[in-house]
Design a protein around this motif. Structure first.
Motif, PDB file in Angstrom:
ATOM      1  N   ASP A   1       0.825  -1.202   0.000  1.00 28.74           N
ATOM      2  CA  ASP A   1       0.000   0.000   0.000  1.00 28.74           C
ATOM      3  C   ASP A   1       0.862   1.255   0.000  1.00 28.74           C
ATOM      4  O   ASP A   1       1.794   1.370   0.792  1.00 28.74           O
ATOM      5  CB  ASP A   1      -0.911   0.034   1.223  1.00 28.74           C
ATOM      6  N   CYS A   2       0.509   2.174  -0.885  1.00 26.69           N
ATOM      7  CA  CYS A   2       1.182   3.469  -0.967  1.00 26.69           C
ATOM      8  C   CYS A   2       0.217   4.527  -0.436  1.00 26.69           C
ATOM      9  O   CYS A   2      -0.876   4.691  -0.963  1.00 26.69           O
ATOM     10  CB  CYS A   2       1.560   3.783  -2.411  1.00 26.69           C
ATOM     11  N   ASN A   3       0.644   5.232   0.617  1.00 27.74           N
ATOM     12  CA  ASN A   3      -0.169   6.297   1.185  1.00 27.74           C
ATOM     13  C   ASN A   3       0.689   7.554   1.225  1.00 27.74           C
ATOM     14  O   ASN A   3       1.571   7.686   2.070  1.00 27.74           O
ATOM     15  CB  ASN A   3      -0.648   5.920   2.579  1.00 27.74           C
ATOM     16  N   ASP A   4       0.410   8.476   0.320  1.00 29.60           N
ATOM     17  CA  ASP A   4       1.212   9.706   0.241  1.00 29.60           C
ATOM     18  C   ASP A   4       0.587  10.861   1.025  1.00 29.60           C
ATOM     19  O   ASP A   4       1.007  12.005   0.911  1.00 29.60           O
ATOM     20  CB  ASP A   4       1.448  10.110  -1.212  1.00 29.60           C
TER      21      ASP A   4
ATOM     22  N   THR B   1      -4.479   6.684  -1.347  1.00 33.49           N
ATOM     23  CA  THR B   1      -3.912   5.377  -1.024  1.00 33.49           C
ATOM     24  C   THR B   1      -4.159   4.458  -2.204  1.00 33.49           C
ATOM     25  O   THR B   1      -5.280   4.359  -2.705  1.00 33.49           O
ATOM     26  CB  THR B   1      -4.561   4.778   0.240  1.00 33.49           C
TER      27      THR B   1
ATOM     28  N   HIS C   1      -2.968   0.418  -3.947  1.00 33.58           N
ATOM     29  CA  HIS C   1      -2.569  -0.921  -3.518  1.00 33.58           C
ATOM     30  C   HIS C   1      -1.849  -1.652  -4.661  1.00 33.58           C
ATOM     31  O   HIS C   1      -2.331  -2.663  -5.155  1.00 33.58           O
ATOM     32  CB  HIS C   1      -3.792  -1.745  -3.099  1.00 33.58           C
TER      33      HIS C   1
ATOM     34  N   LEU D   1      12.970   4.351  -3.815  1.00 34.03           N
ATOM     35  CA  LEU D   1      11.793   3.584  -4.228  1.00 34.03           C
ATOM     36  C   LEU D   1      11.809   2.232  -3.526  1.00 34.03           C
ATOM     37  O   LEU D   1      12.870   1.629  -3.325  1.00 34.03           O
ATOM     38  CB  LEU D   1      11.788   3.385  -5.743  1.00 34.03           C
ATOM     39  N   VAL D   2      10.630   1.771  -3.140  1.00 24.81           N
ATOM     40  CA  VAL D   2      10.509   0.480  -2.472  1.00 24.81           C
ATOM     41  C   VAL D   2      10.958  -0.606  -3.445  1.00 24.81           C
ATOM     42  O   VAL D   2      10.446  -0.712  -4.554  1.00 24.81           O
ATOM     43  CB  VAL D   2       9.056   0.216  -2.021  1.00 24.81           C
TER      44      VAL D   2
ATOM     45  N   MET E   1       8.714  -0.939  -6.593  1.00 18.42           N
ATOM     46  CA  MET E   1       7.472  -0.200  -6.627  1.00 18.42           C
ATOM     47  C   MET E   1       7.743   1.214  -7.138  1.00 18.42           C
ATOM     48  O   MET E   1       8.887   1.650  -7.207  1.00 18.42           O
ATOM     49  CB  MET E   1       6.838  -0.160  -5.230  1.00 18.42           C
TER      50      MET E   1
ATOM     51  N   PHE F   1       6.893   4.024  -5.709  1.00 14.34           N
ATOM     52  CA  PHE F   1       6.779   5.002  -4.635  1.00 14.34           C
ATOM     53  C   PHE F   1       7.890   4.762  -3.618  1.00 14.34           C
ATOM     54  O   PHE F   1       8.430   3.672  -3.523  1.00 14.34           O
ATOM     55  CB  PHE F   1       5.393   4.945  -3.981  1.00 14.34           C
TER      56      PHE F   1
ATOM     57  N   HIS G   1       6.269   6.298   1.963  1.00 18.21           N
ATOM     58  CA  HIS G   1       4.845   6.177   1.661  1.00 18.21           C
ATOM     59  C   HIS G   1       4.316   4.754   1.804  1.00 18.21           C
ATOM     60  O   HIS G   1       3.132   4.519   1.563  1.00 18.21           O
ATOM     61  CB  HIS G   1       4.549   6.683   0.248  1.00 18.21           C
ATOM     62  N   LEU G   2       5.178   3.819   2.190  1.00 17.13           N
ATOM     63  CA  LEU G   2       4.743   2.429   2.347  1.00 17.13           C
ATOM     64  C   LEU G   2       3.883   2.309   3.594  1.00 17.13           C
ATOM     65  O   LEU G   2       4.322   2.613   4.700  1.00 17.13           O
ATOM     66  CB  LEU G   2       5.943   1.489   2.442  1.00 17.13           C
TER      67      LEU G   2
END
Length: 174
Positions: free
Chosen positions: A93-96, A100, A102, A126-127, A141, A143, A147-148
């Protein structure tokens, strides 16, 4: 006074004078030897569940990614026998702060797996990582680590419940 061959720890005999400095020196040698064995490895948290669910998520992964070289997660799902052939989707999940999403990292067989993430002390990287078990997958990923939010494990088909429980262990290397 005699000393052990491997670590040079004191071995007192009846005629030896026992001193606090000798104990402190031995404790320091033991601490250094253990640090060499464990390195910067840290066990972060372990969860276990025996509750049926259609999926599970790992949240509150790391508060400060800048402190870590590596983050690892052991995931041992208990998949119901009737769903053993249904693949498992792994998403990050990316939440900036505004939205959000997925994004999918992998689709794997529902076997125990190990996820390794490599922040290299930089929350803006980046992840990227590696999943081993149920099929091996290298992923990156779109992002950054900061943001993970969650790592989610869900079936690729609409089955409920999918899991009868799970065991999750998190660790890191600073």
């Amino acid at each position: 006074m005699k000393q052990t061959d491997q670590y040079g720890l004191n071995q007192w005999e009846l005629s030896d004078r026992i001193r606090m400095e000798d104990f402190n020196a031995d404790n320091l040698k033991i601490a250094q030897a253990l640090a060499g064995k464990m390195g910067r490895f840290t066990e972060i948290h372990t969860d276990a569940s025996d509750h049926p669910s259609s999926g599970t998520a790992v949240n509150h992964i790391i508060k400060n990614w800048n402190e870590w070289d590596l983050f690892g997660l052991f995931f041992h799902p208990k998949v119901l026998p009737e769903h053993a052939n249904v693949p498992m989707r792994v998403s990050m999940d990316c939440n900036d702060g505004q939205t959000t999403t997925h994004p999918e990292a992998a689709i794997l067989q529902p076997y125990p797996l190990l996820i390794l993430l490599f922040p290299w002390h930089d929350e803006n990287r980046l992840v990227e990582g590696l999943i081993i078990g149920g099929g091996t997958k290298v992923f990156r990923m779109s992002f950054p680590f900061k943001h993970l939010g969650f790592i989610r494990f869900i079936p690729t088909e609409d089955v409920e419940p999918y899991f009868s429980g799970d065991y999750i262990s998190r660790f890191g290397v600073r």
